[in-house]
Design a protein around this motif. Structure first.
Motif: not given
Length: 257
Positions: A145-151, A229-231
């Motif tokens: 989920w952190v990798a997704g946040l970075a993207r 915020r949406t993510y």
């Protein structure tokens, strides 16, 4: 040295209070490792900002002097750590005598230094056998989920030194002055587990203090934070209440030759 536009280097003062409130501290194990070769307890926190690294050094018993060029950041450091000696100055013009410290540490700051000027200054203030170390707090993108946040956040919020693999490449030679007499030995890099308690709102506020975000036009900044915020609202790990943001503290450690 990082050849960033000048507005990035000078962006933090406008957000000094938010920086102090939302930026993380540094993993104590990382700071201990950075200091391990130092011959004594005298430490210069160079580019100290609002004192995030300074506070960890104080807690570990170091004899700290902090140097920071931005007046607003320096004022916040003095407010939160009134017992620490905190001076205006920069890596390129350190307001300390020769051989006056056993270690020079820089928290999320060394990439801003002009090492052609800063290298000789750091070598000048270091005592024999002193140590220079840069520390960076990184997002642990081995966590899905952190990798997704970075993207989702994009490069303005999560830049090339904010996750481990690009951090290793981007920082490996930061200690080397491109010219001049000051030279440093072979670098050592190490990563230490860290974390920060956040909510979705406070994590968005943390990302908003990144230099790339501070210089974005308002609509672009708002759009980026809206995506973040949406993510976070859609992820089970971050949708409700507090969570621990998985992080690493990366350290680059060298000694003058």
């Amino acid at each position: 040295m990082d050849h960033a536009p000048p507005q990035l280097r000078s962006s933090f003062g406008s957000a000094a209070v938010a920086y102090a409130q939302h930026r993380p501290d540094y993993a104590p194990a990382a700071v201990r490792w950075a200091l391990d070769p130092a011959p004594g307890p005298r430490v210069l926190d160079l580019g100290a900002g609002t004192g995030k690294l300074t506070a960890t050094l104080v807690a570990l018993g170091a004899d700290v002097v902090a140097v920071e060029p931005d007046p607003a950041m320096l004022a916040e450091l003095r407010r939160t750590l009134p017992a620490v000696r905190a001076l205006p100055g920069s890596a390129e013009a350190v307001p300390l005598p020769d051989a006056s410290v056993d270690a020079v540490l820089a928290g999320n700051a060394m990439h801003w230094f002009d090492m052609a000027a800063a290298g000789p200054e750091i070598a000048r203030v270091l005592a024999p056998d002193g140590v220079l170390a840069g520390l960076w707090n990184l997002l642990d993108d081995a966590v899905e989920w952190v990798a997704g946040l970075a993207r989702v956040a994009g490069p303005a919020a999560v830049g090339p030194r904010d996750t481990p693999a690009p951090w290793r490449a981007a920082t490996a030679r930061l200690h080397l002055p491109p010219t001049g007499p000051a030279r440093f030995g072979s670098p050592e890099q190490a990563l230490f587990p860290h974390g920060q308690r956040r909510t979705a709102g406070s994590l968005a506020a943390t990302l908003a203090t990144r230099a790339g975000m501070l210089v974005l036009p308002g609509p672009e900044r708002d759009a980026t934070l809206g995506r973040v915020r949406t993510y976070l609202a859609g992820r089970p790990e971050t949708a409700d209440g507090e969570f621990t943001l998985p992080m690493l503290t990366g350290v680059l450690r060298v000694r003058p030759l």
